[in-house]
Design an enzyme around this catalytic site. Structure first.
Site, mmCIF file in Angstrom:
data_model
loop_
_atom_site.group_PDB
_atom_site.id
_atom_site.type_symbol
_atom_site.label_atom_id
_atom_site.label_comp_id
_atom_site.label_asym_id
_atom_site.label_seq_id
_atom_site.Cartn_x
_atom_site.Cartn_y
_atom_site.Cartn_z
ATOM 1 C CE LYS A 194 -3.652 2.416 2.431
ATOM 2 N NZ LYS A 194 -4.748 2.291 3.381
ATOM 3 N NE ARG A 204 -5.774 9.818 2.923
ATOM 4 C CZ ARG A 204 -4.468 10.001 2.800
ATOM 5 N NH1 ARG A 204 -3.977 11.232 2.735
ATOM 6 N NH2 ARG A 204 -3.643 8.970 2.738
ATOM 7 C CE LYS A 216 -3.673 8.274 6.426
ATOM 8 N NZ LYS A 216 -4.834 7.369 6.264
ATOM 9 C CD GLU A 232 5.390 -4.171 3.947
ATOM 10 O OE1 GLU A 232 4.762 -5.035 4.602
ATOM 11 O OE2 GLU A 232 5.761 -3.092 4.446
ATOM 12 C CE LYS A 247 -6.182 1.912 -0.533
ATOM 13 N NZ LYS A 247 -6.835 1.835 0.754
ATOM 14 C CB SER A 273 -11.250 7.355 -3.977
ATOM 15 O OG SER A 273 -10.047 7.790 -3.375
ATOM 16 C CE1 TYR A 312 -14.867 3.312 -3.344
ATOM 17 C CE2 TYR A 312 -12.827 3.642 -4.558
ATOM 18 C CZ TYR A 312 -13.498 3.488 -3.361
ATOM 19 O OH TYR A 312 -12.799 3.514 -2.176
#
Ligand code: PBG
Length: 323
Positions: A194, A204, A216, A232, A247, A273, A312
């Site tokens: 991610k 957000r 982040k 990971e 992602k 998004s 989406y």
């Protein structure tokens, strides 16, 4: 010329015969947003066509998606600012909006798959995925909070959790906590690679969950890094993940294909998004054909190696009735 590749493109039938990748509604996992209230829904401005629903309307929305053949969903809560605190206590409180909603959805639709979100950001007054202390995001102290959240979701009926927080060691910690609590059948879709991405902006907006300070980058991955995704991958595999996720998806197709080649686990990709918003915005301007661009984006994600596509666009895709 012995080889004329155009011969295999010369008619619709031949093109279909040699087609290597086909999208199906079975590939799609549809992320949904739940909000407080009864009989209310609000459209998310930066995500045209995507709404937050109160639980009663959420059930109706899922019903209509199921009729279109969608079988997998993810759910995220919009939590009132007044319920947020530094320890995200609302995330495991009995009777909270999210847990109630998970209970209602899984009771009403026992046959669907519902990916429930494990991370502090929707409930954190700091807008971060972990506990904040002196401007730092604490790793090990965050793990027990995530475990409480995961167990509360499993108790509410979740069969698949999605830790989206990027704390180190979370997959193993959650696997053990779920097992100890008697939930060894609850699966984990790990957000393996991610990245710290600008493409999360509209999400957000939807949750009003943007970080209150900083960014982040100390927990989400650097977009410049590819080999780090393999670290990971190895950790998530060895800690007991059932799915590995990449992602965002579109700017990270190489990472999807890298994980595909290096793991036997199913690979998921999150068409996030901002990727949705870009296609919608350009289509609304009349600058691109929105439907064709959608199909091309989804196809590229599957072609890169994703077996599950969180998008989406899922409902819009299902409405095309492609088989
Ligand atoms: C964080 C989380 C993010 C998304 C889902 N959960 C990213 C973030 O805010 O850092 C993004 C999903 C999207 O953009 O569609 N736990």
């Amino acid at each position: 010329m012995l080889q004329r590749p155009r011969r295999n493109r010369s008619s619709a039938v031949i093109r279909s015969m040699v087609e290597e990748t086909r999208l199906s509604v079975n590939d799609m996992l549809f992320p949904l947003f739940v909000m407080d209230g009864k009989n209310v829904s609000t459209e998310i401005k930066s995500m045209p066509g995507i709404y937050r629903y109160s639980t009663d309307l959420l059930l109706k929305e899922i019903e209509s998606c199921v009729q279109l053949g969608i079988q997998s969903f993810a759910l995220f809560p919009q939590v009132a600012e007044s319920k947020k605190d530094s320890m995200a206590t609302e995330s495991y409180k009995k009777g909270s909006l999210y847990l109630e909603s998970i209970y209602e959805v899984t009771k009403r639709f026992p046959e669907i798959s519902l990916l429930t979100d494990v991370a502090m950001d929707p409930y954190s007054s700091d807008g971060h995925d972990g506990i904040v202390q002196g401007g730092q995001i604490l790793n090990d102290e965050t793990l027990p909070v995530l475990a409480k959240m995961a167990i509360a979701q499993a108790q509410a009926g979740s069969k698949l959790i999605g830790p989206s927080d990027m704390m180190d060691g979370r997959i193993g910690y959650l696997r053990e906590s779920l097992d100890d609590a008697g939930f060894s059948n609850v699966g984990i879709m790990a957000y393996t690679a991610k990245y710290a991405s600008a493409f999360y902006g509209p999400f957000r907006d939807a949750l009003e969950s943007a970080p209150k300070f900083g960014d982040k980058k100390t927990y989400q991955m650097n977009p410049a890094n590819r080999r780090e995704a393999l670290i990971e991958l190895e950790l998530d595999e060895s800690e007991g993940a059932d799915f590995l996720m990449v992602k965002p998806a579109l700017a990270y197709l190489d990472i999807i294909s890298l994980l595909r080649e290096n793991s036997h686990l199913p690979i998921a990709a999150y068409n996030v998004s901002g990727e949705y918003a870009m296609v919608k915005a350009a289509a609304q301007q009349g600058w691109i054909d929105g439907e064709k661009a959608m199909l091309e984006c989804l196809l590229s994600i599957k072609r890169a190696g994703a077996q599950v596509i969180l998008t989406y666009f899922a409902k819009e895709f299902a409405q095309l009735k492609i088989s």
